[in-house]
Design a protein around this motif. Structure first.
Motif, PDB file in Angstrom:
ATOM      1  N   PRO A   1     110.848  26.945  96.287  1.00 55.59           N
ATOM      2  CA  PRO A   1     110.160  27.610  97.420  1.00 55.59           C
ATOM      3  C   PRO A   1     108.852  28.253  96.959  1.00 55.59           C
ATOM      4  N   ARG A   2     107.780  27.974  97.699  1.00 50.53           N
ATOM      5  CA  ARG A   2     106.477  28.521  97.316  1.00 50.53           C
ATOM      6  C   ARG A   2     106.280  29.934  97.857  1.00 50.53           C
TER       7      ARG A   2
ATOM      8  N   THR B   1     109.751  27.242 102.072  1.00 46.76           N
ATOM      9  CA  THR B   1     109.717  26.246 101.002  1.00 46.76           C
ATOM     10  C   THR B   1     108.341  25.607 100.869  1.00 46.76           C
ATOM     11  N   THR B   2     107.690  25.349 102.020  1.00 43.15           N
ATOM     12  CA  THR B   2     106.381  24.695 101.994  1.00 43.15           C
ATOM     13  C   THR B   2     105.235  25.679 101.746  1.00 43.15           C
ATOM     14  N   GLY B   3     105.549  26.959 101.620  1.00 38.45           N
ATOM     15  CA  GLY B   3     104.513  27.928 101.258  1.00 38.45           C
ATOM     16  C   GLY B   3     104.053  28.839 102.369  1.00 38.45           C
ATOM     17  N   SER B   4     104.595  28.680 103.565  1.00 39.51           N
ATOM     18  CA  SER B   4     104.202  29.537 104.686  1.00 39.51           C
ATOM     19  C   SER B   4     105.205  30.676 104.849  1.00 39.51           C
TER      20      SER B   4
ATOM     21  N   GLN C   1     114.298  19.523 111.142  1.00 38.67           N
ATOM     22  CA  GLN C   1     112.887  19.128 111.201  1.00 38.67           C
ATOM     23  C   GLN C   1     112.714  17.689 111.697  1.00 38.67           C
TER      24      GLN C   1
ATOM     25  N   TYR D   1     111.432  33.297 101.526  1.00 42.59           N
ATOM     26  CA  TYR D   1     112.679  32.543 101.336  1.00 42.59           C
ATOM     27  C   TYR D   1     113.842  33.509 101.080  1.00 42.59           C
TER      28      TYR D   1
ATOM     29  N   ASP E   1     114.179  16.504  99.934  1.00 43.88           N
ATOM     30  CA  ASP E   1     113.485  17.794  99.941  1.00 43.88           C
ATOM     31  C   ASP E   1     114.035  18.698 101.042  1.00 43.88           C
TER      32      ASP E   1
ATOM     33  N   ARG F   1     106.822  14.251 102.673  1.00 43.99           N
ATOM     34  CA  ARG F   1     107.989  14.787 101.976  1.00 43.99           C
ATOM     35  C   ARG F   1     109.129  13.762 101.999  1.00 43.99           C
TER      36      ARG F   1
ATOM     37  N   ASN G   1     112.667  26.252 105.658  1.00 46.68           N
ATOM     38  CA  ASN G   1     111.756  25.124 105.461  1.00 46.68           C
ATOM     39  C   ASN G   1     110.313  25.607 105.371  1.00 46.68           C
ATOM     40  N   GLN G   2     109.933  26.559 106.235  1.00 44.66           N
ATOM     41  CA  GLN G   2     108.561  27.074 106.194  1.00 44.66           C
ATOM     42  C   GLN G   2     108.297  27.811 104.883  1.00 44.66           C
TER      43      GLN G   2
END
Length: 271
Positions: free
Chosen positions: A158-159, A240-243, A214, A164, A81, A77, A237-238
């Motif tokens: 955000p995934r 955003t990354t899809g978790s 982070q 989010y 980001d 990343r 952040n989590q």
């Protein structure tokens, strides 16, 4: 000739029906919200701090070439980001700590809250209006930094949208609760500004404005995760990354929000 006079007995006087009282309270609350909305729009400093400043900061950081290069240390990343969520947190911090306490403390200092208690418009309506306005301004700012990140610097949206949104709501709640606690503790506007400034910079650090959470050393990162905005940074952040955000991060942010709200209710004075 006889005349009929109105009875002076309060027991025989017509009483407002319960639905009329509730309707009057709702009407008064709406009137207060309209007035506060107009006054809020006339405060360029507050609008700049909440809406413009985070977006401008993201734009400046995104224009730094090295911030747009992928890093192996960040899992491929880029620094920009990470700063989308950081600047979103910054908007909430400015709204809760810098803007709202000054407004409410000024109202109390000038006796506006005390005078409101003698009118159909209750001070609670004013507090609610301020919380709604600053919450909405924060939401607009979050949407703006997400749009700038996506359109100007190709930052992925955000995934995990639901995670989010939940993290954003909890963080906004915590920021406004912190602002309410500062308002309750501070008797004057000057004290509120001083306390707000003392709290503002540590909160910016824990949110990752100078160094994203982070990228902090492991021990420092774990310490920061116990603060409301450090935990919120990790949760955003989590998401955003899809978790789905860790419940520990959501729980820390929510717990701070509840504790600060309790403190504000305990310490608050109308006069």
């Amino acid at each position: 000739m006889t005349t009929t006079r109105p009875s002076a007995d309060p027991a025989r006087s017509p009483r407002p029906r319960p639905d009329e009282g509730a309707s009057s309270a709702v009407t008064s609350a709406r009137a207060v919200q309209r007035v506060e909305f107009r006054l809020f729009l006339r405060e360029p400093g507050a609008l700049f701090g909440i809406v413009v400043f985070p977006a401008a900061l993201l734009t400046i950081l995104g224009l730094i070439p090295s911030f747009r290069e992928a890093s192996e240390d960040l899992g491929g990343r880029r620094v920009v980001d990470l700063y989308v969520s950081v600047t979103a947190l910054l908007a909430m911090i400015v709204a809760g700590i810098q803007s709202m306490p000054g407004v409410l403390t000024g109202y109390r200092e000038r006796g506006i809250l005390r005078r409101l208690r003698t009118t159909p418009a209750r001070p609670g309506s004013l507090l609610s209006a301020q919380i709604i306005l600053h919450g909405c301004a924060s939401a607009v700012s979050v949407a703006l930094v997400l749009a700038i990140g996506r359109l100007a610097f190709d930052v992925a949206l955000p995934r995990q949208v639901a995670g989010y949104v939940l993290a954003t709501l909890l963080t906004t709640f915590a920021a406004l609760a912190l602002g309410a606690a500062i308002t309750a503790y501070s008797r004057t506007t000057k004290i509120a500004q001083t306390v707000g400034t003392l709290v503002f910079f540590p909160m910016m650090f824990t949110a990752g404005v100078w160094t994203p959470v982070q990228t902090m050393p492991e021990m420092l990162r774990h310490i920061v995760e116990f603060t409301p905005f450090g935990a919120a940074s990790q949760a955003l952040n989590q998401a955003t990354t899809g978790s789905w955000p860790d419940w520990s991060h959501l729980g820390v942010t929510g717990l701070w929000a509840v504790l600060l709200t309790g403190a504000a209710v305990r310490w608050f004075r109308w006069e």
